[in-house]
Design a protein around this motif. Structure first.
Motif, short mmCIF file in Angstrom:
data_model
loop_
_atom_site.label_atom_id
_atom_site.label_comp_id
_atom_site.label_asym_id
_atom_site.label_seq_id
_atom_site.Cartn_x
_atom_site.Cartn_y
_atom_site.Cartn_z
N GLN A 152 0.03 -10.35 -0.45
CA GLN A 152 -1.29 -10.84 -0.12
C GLN A 152 -1.79 -11.42 1.56
O GLN A 152 -3.23 -10.51 1.58
CB GLN A 152 -2.23 -11.48 -0.86
CG GLN A 152 -3.97 -10.77 -1.49
CD GLN A 152 -3.73 -11.91 -2.79
OE1 GLN A 152 -3.31 -13.18 -3.03
NE2 GLN A 152 -4.74 -11.00 -3.34
N LYS A 153 -1.93 -11.79 2.15
CA LYS A 153 -2.50 -12.51 2.96
C LYS A 153 -2.09 -11.78 4.27
O LYS A 153 -2.70 -11.63 4.97
CB LYS A 153 -1.84 -14.06 3.61
CG LYS A 153 -2.55 -14.37 4.37
CD LYS A 153 -2.40 -15.99 4.93
CE LYS A 153 -3.12 -17.35 3.60
NZ LYS A 153 -4.37 -17.43 4.20
N PRO B 183 -2.25 -16.06 -6.47
CA PRO B 183 -2.88 -15.34 -5.30
C PRO B 183 -1.73 -13.49 -5.71
O PRO B 183 -0.53 -13.82 -6.09
CB PRO B 183 -1.81 -15.88 -4.39
CG PRO B 183 -1.20 -16.75 -5.35
CD PRO B 183 -1.99 -17.30 -6.29
N GLY B 184 -2.10 -12.80 -5.37
CA GLY B 184 -0.61 -11.54 -5.36
C GLY B 184 -2.02 -10.45 -6.14
O GLY B 184 -2.95 -10.74 -6.63
N ASP B 185 -0.79 -9.25 -6.28
CA ASP B 185 -1.98 -8.50 -6.93
C ASP B 185 -0.75 -7.12 -7.22
O ASP B 185 0.19 -7.10 -6.08
CB ASP B 185 -3.13 -7.76 -5.50
CG ASP B 185 -3.41 -6.17 -5.84
OD1 ASP B 185 -3.23 -5.25 -6.34
OD2 ASP B 185 -4.32 -6.03 -4.94
N ASP C 161 -3.67 -8.36 4.07
CA ASP C 161 -4.53 -8.20 4.37
C ASP C 161 -5.26 -8.56 5.76
O ASP C 161 -5.08 -9.40 6.45
CB ASP C 161 -5.39 -9.48 3.32
CG ASP C 161 -7.34 -10.04 3.81
OD1 ASP C 161 -7.89 -8.80 4.12
OD2 ASP C 161 -8.01 -10.80 2.92
N SER D 208 4.43 -13.50 -3.83
CA SER D 208 2.54 -12.87 -3.34
C SER D 208 1.72 -12.98 -2.77
O SER D 208 0.84 -12.34 -2.47
CB SER D 208 2.60 -12.74 -5.20
OG SER D 208 3.14 -12.45 -6.27
N ARG E 56 -5.39 1.65 -6.12
CA ARG E 56 -5.94 0.79 -7.17
C ARG E 56 -6.86 0.53 -7.70
O ARG E 56 -6.93 0.40 -9.37
CB ARG E 56 -5.70 -0.17 -5.86
CG ARG E 56 -7.42 -1.57 -6.49
CD ARG E 56 -6.79 -2.63 -5.04
NE ARG E 56 -5.88 -3.97 -5.14
CZ ARG E 56 -5.73 -3.76 -3.73
NH1 ARG E 56 -6.22 -3.06 -2.90
NH2 ARG E 56 -4.37 -4.39 -3.40
N LEU F 250 0.78 -4.45 -4.56
CA LEU F 250 1.12 -5.07 -3.20
C LEU F 250 2.95 -4.92 -3.61
O LEU F 250 3.41 -5.51 -2.91
CB LEU F 250 0.94 -6.56 -3.21
CG LEU F 250 -0.44 -6.84 -2.83
CD1 LEU F 250 -1.15 -8.89 -2.52
CD2 LEU F 250 -0.83 -5.71 -1.68
#
Lengths: 316, 539
Positions: free
Chosen positions: B421-422, A31-33, B425, B417, A52, A36
């Motif tokens: 992200q959660k 998970p993650g980007d 969103d 992270s 992005r 972010l």
């Protein structure tokens, strides 16, 4: 020998490719980007999407991988998604610091482990052996970051003997200054390996002392120390070389912790920052570099093996 | 054997030598920033500012990019504050002019005329003029460039225009009235046109590695992963800075950084409240807690698949089950480091009031409200960032307090992270509670993206048409008195609807060595520590 080395080096290419695919897949599954890591509540959604897109993060994962491969083949290992600098340049900039730290730590560990392991093995179950064993247990059990803070507190804060962190005094360009700064991180990193090596050499020594050639030396009236350091040592060194080759992975892991705590500007601390920011080109670059080190480490160990014991023939 | 051991000793020395020599590619410099021992820091204080000396500020990471159009992280922003001068800054509603001499709105509030001070220069000696200001705004607005600030320069969907009038004057033409424009302009730290005008990708430009600014200190050297040093800019328009140099020392590990602070290797450092006592005990540091204009709050996700928090009464009941004072004690150890929060605006914001409806510390009423909302056996999911001490402590507290009113809370720990992200969103529906915070600046219009229906950062999915109207009206209202009324009403409505549970206006704690003076004049500032480093001097 030359042919063998070339063949072994060529064999590393598919291995590195495999590592890169696995590493990239794992990063993309996590998970993650990267975006972010710099998103703040007052950033507008339009800006986030535009950035992005400009970074190519809206493309399918396999296309991102091929773009990375293309960059790698061009020789720059891609660009960091966070600071936009070429990855190879960043790795090379920090390589000397890591190489210096790892090299000196491993050398220090070996210097100390050989006599300690030999002495412990030769004095099995005596107080010297118990003391060395105790130190080894401590070395194996103690977390590196905790040991680092402890030594920092003792030698920098209480005794004012050494600087607590960094690789040099600000603005000073002197090898001696770097040596002074390197003592604590090098000792911490070495300590973790020292414990494992001592235990290995100790048990190896115990095994060797039962061998016939040792009994013959005793019968000839040779001194114990002569037997140990002249005869047993040669046989003990062989597994140590294997151990060194196998230590490369642990060495990289230990360096990450040590470099982060001591603010040592090496690849480990660069990797730590990259992981936090999901900066995949940097993570990929460092992973490939570490894998290459591991492969080369094992290859060098194999070559050294054949030098120490000419009976061993290398086969590609 | 002896040969072998001496060989290894030589190897140790050689490897360290190699690393020392290979990193010595930058120009050698004097030992301006050499570390000081605690004994040195205990010298008697002099009352008059002296010139000379250096300051070492501990920072948690390398700067990302030394260009204020792209700096979003705390470290880059901190360094940029010394390298680049702003047009003006605002503290508690008062403007302090830096590069600008004045900013005057037209009668219809559609044009703002900015006058620059005369005789401004960049660090390389070139003149700083209106061309630089126009170039900076144009490059922010250029979609091919990655500036985070771009959307701030759009009003509606139309861009603000910067037009040069003469060498010292720029007109900013707005597509519609926007009193928040001044707050947008506060974020602008001009970059030099003569350096960047031919760069196709300014963010990736190698010129960012040797930045040319107009601030009190100019770039000297950067050792990646170690430190970055700036030296005094003698032609700084605000007067020659006192210090010879300022160094930002990178210390990624907090414990190690605290030890380096005690050892005199760092002079200024952020402190976690739990470390304050240790540092204070050395008697070598001023401990300075100051407000960052940050709100820490518990977020209620009204969009969760259970729909439980879509009911106002449920959100109010959950708020009533908690106690701000206990939460502050739990997360920040003392009320000294956090003020109780009731409004969604922070105390530094224009028109802030904490005199709003509050739901706090009344378990009996919480149970009543839950019953009247028809909620029994409520189960909520609370997402927590693993390793974040404040989040972990508060999550356990919330779990315990909500249990007391019959609400079961399931804690879901996750990597930071994954958490971010959660959280960001807007489609996430599988959780109800999260602890977070924001720093939005001093103009209340900035908060519009958090609390208006379907807006980009409305993570709690709050929707109240009256609040939407007020926030939109406030954005275009030029009369300060009318604006004050609008935002007072908006604060009251949001507090009543309880889309979030405001916990505290948290403070940042900074330790500054007692060896330095001029801290008040330098002004402690959110995110960047000091507004004007030129005022700090070594005693």
């Amino acid at each position: 020998m030359r042919q063998l080395i070339v063949r072994r080096l060529l064999q590393t290419l598919p291995m590195l490719f495999f590592v890169s695919v696995v590493c990239f897949t794992m990063i993309k599954l996590a998970p993650g980007d990267p975006v972010l890591s710099f998103v703040t509540p007052n950033m507008h959604a339009d800006d986030i999407e535009r950035i992005r897109h400009n970074l190519g993060l809206d493309k399918p994962a396999y296309i991102q991988y091929f773009i990375w491969i293309k960059e790698m083949v061009q020789g720059n290992f891609g660009y960091s998604l966070i600071n936009h600098q070429p990855v190879l340049g960043q790795i090379l900039e920090r390589l000397p610091a890591t190489a210096g730290l790892m090299g000196s730590a491993i050398a220090l560990a070996v210097i100390l482990a050989i006599p300690l392991g030999l002495v412990a093995g030769a004095n099995r179950n005596r107080w010297v052996d118990k003391l060395i064993n105790f130190i080894s247990y401590v070395g194996i059990s103690i977390p590196l970051f905790w040991l680092a803070i402890l030594l920092m507190y003792l030698f920098a804060i209480k005794l004012h003997l050494l600087p607590s962190m960094g690789m040099r005094t600000i603005g000073v360009e002197s090898p001696l200054d770097v040596l002074k700064h390197g003592i604590l991180p090098c000792s911490v990193l070495a300590f973790g390996f020292l414990a494992g090596y001592v235990r290995y050499i100790r048990s190896s020594t115990i095994g060797q002392l039962k061998e016939e050639y040792v009994q013959i030396q005793y019968a000839f009236g040779s001194k114990k120390s002569t037997i140990l350091f002249r005869h047993v040592l040669k046989h003990v060194l062989l597994p140590v070389i294997t151990l060194l080759g196998m230590s490369m992975g642990d060495l990289v892991a230990g360096a990450i912790v040590t470099e982060t705590v001591f603010s040592w500007p090496g690849i480990g601390s660069l990797g730590m920052t990259a992981v936090k920011g999901m900066d995949y080109p940097v993570i990929m670059g460092i992973t490939l570099f570490s894998s290459l080190m591991l492969i080369l480490g094992n290859m060098v160990a194999d070559i050294l093996y054949s030098f120490v014991d000419p009976r061993i023939k290398l086969k590609g | 054997m002896r040969k072998g051991i001496s060989g290894v000793v030589i190897l140790v020395l050689l490897t360290l030598m190699i690393s020392a020599c290979s990193n010595g590619n930058n120009a050698a410099s004097t030992n301006a920033g050499a570390s000081q021992t605690p004994a040195e820091t205990q010298q008697p204080a002099a009352s008059e500012p002296k010139d000379g000396g250096s300051l070492i500020i501990g920072v948690a990471s390398d700067p990302v990019v030394l260009n204020p159009n792209y700096a979003g992280d705390r470290v880059s922003l901190t360094i940029d504050q010394a390298l680049y001068a702003p047009l003006f800054q605002v503290n508690k509603g008062e403007k302090t002019f830096y590069l600008a001499e004045s900013l005057t709105p037209s009668e219809d509030n559609l044009t703002y005329t900015l006058k620059l001070k005369d005789g401004l220069t960049w660090h390389d000696g070139e003149k700083l003029t209106a061309d630089d200001i126009v170039f900076t705004i144009d490059s922010i607005l250029d979609e091919k460039q990655n500036s985070f600030l771009r959307a701030n320069f759009l009003i509606g969907d139309q861009a603000i225009k910067a037009v040069k009038v003469d060498d010292l004057t720029v007109d900013f033409q707005l597509p519609q009235v926007s009193p928040a424009f001044e707050a947008t302009l506060v974020q602008v730290f001009p970059i030099p046109k003569h350096i960047f005008e031919n760069e196709t990708d300014i963010e990736k430009s190698t010129k960012n590695a040797a930045p040319v600014g107009s601030g009190p200190f100019k770039f000297k050297e950067y050792k990646a992963g170690e430190y970055l040093t700036l030296e005094r800019f003698d032609n700084y328009f605000g007067g020659k800075p006192h210090l010879d140099s300022v160094t930002y020392r990178i210390a990624k590990d907090t414990n190690a950084a605290n030890l380096a602070l005690q050892n005199g290797e760092i002079n200024v450092q952020y402190l976690d409240p739990k470390d304050v006592a240790t540092i204070q005990a050395t008697n070598n540091f001023e401990i300075l807690p100051y407000s960052e204009g940050r709100l820490a709050y518990l977020m209620f996700n009204a969009n969760s698949d259970t729909g439980a928090l879509a009911k106002k009464e449920v959100r109010q009941a959950l708020s009533l089950a908690l106690s701000r004072d206990e939460l502050i004690q739990t997360a920040y150890t003392s009320s000294e480091y956090a003020d109780p929060a009731k409004s969604f605006l922070t105390p530094d914001a224009l028109y802030f009031t904490n005199e709003v409806t509050t739901f706090d510390n009344d378990a009996a009423k919480a149970k009543e409200l839950l019953a009247s909302a028809g909620e029994s056996n409520l189960k909520l999911r609370y997402i927590v960032q693993s390793g974040n001490k404040a989040q972990e402590a508060i999550s356990l507290y919330v779990q315990q307090k909500l249990k007391a009113v019959g609400v079961e809370v399931e804690l879901q720990n996750m990597d930071s992270s994954a958490w971010v992200q959660k959280f960001i969103d807007l489609k996430s529906t599988d959780y109800e509670l999260a602890l977070t915070g924001y720093i939005m600046g001093y103009d209340p219009d900035a908060y519009r993206i958090l609390f208006t229906t379907d807006s980009s950062s409305n993570y709690s999915h709050y929707s109240n048409s009256e609040v939407d109207k007020l926030m939109n009206d406030g954005a275009g209202e030029a009369d300060p008195a009318q604006r004050a009324e609008i935002y007072k009403k908006a604060q009251e409505l949001v507090a009543e609807d309880a889309p979030i549970y405001p916990i505290a206006y948290t403070k940042t704690v900074v330790a500054v060595s007692k060896n330095y003076g001029g801290i008040d004049e330098a002004v402690l500032k959110p995110v960047v520590i000091f507004e004007d480093l030129s005022k700090i001097y070594q005693k």
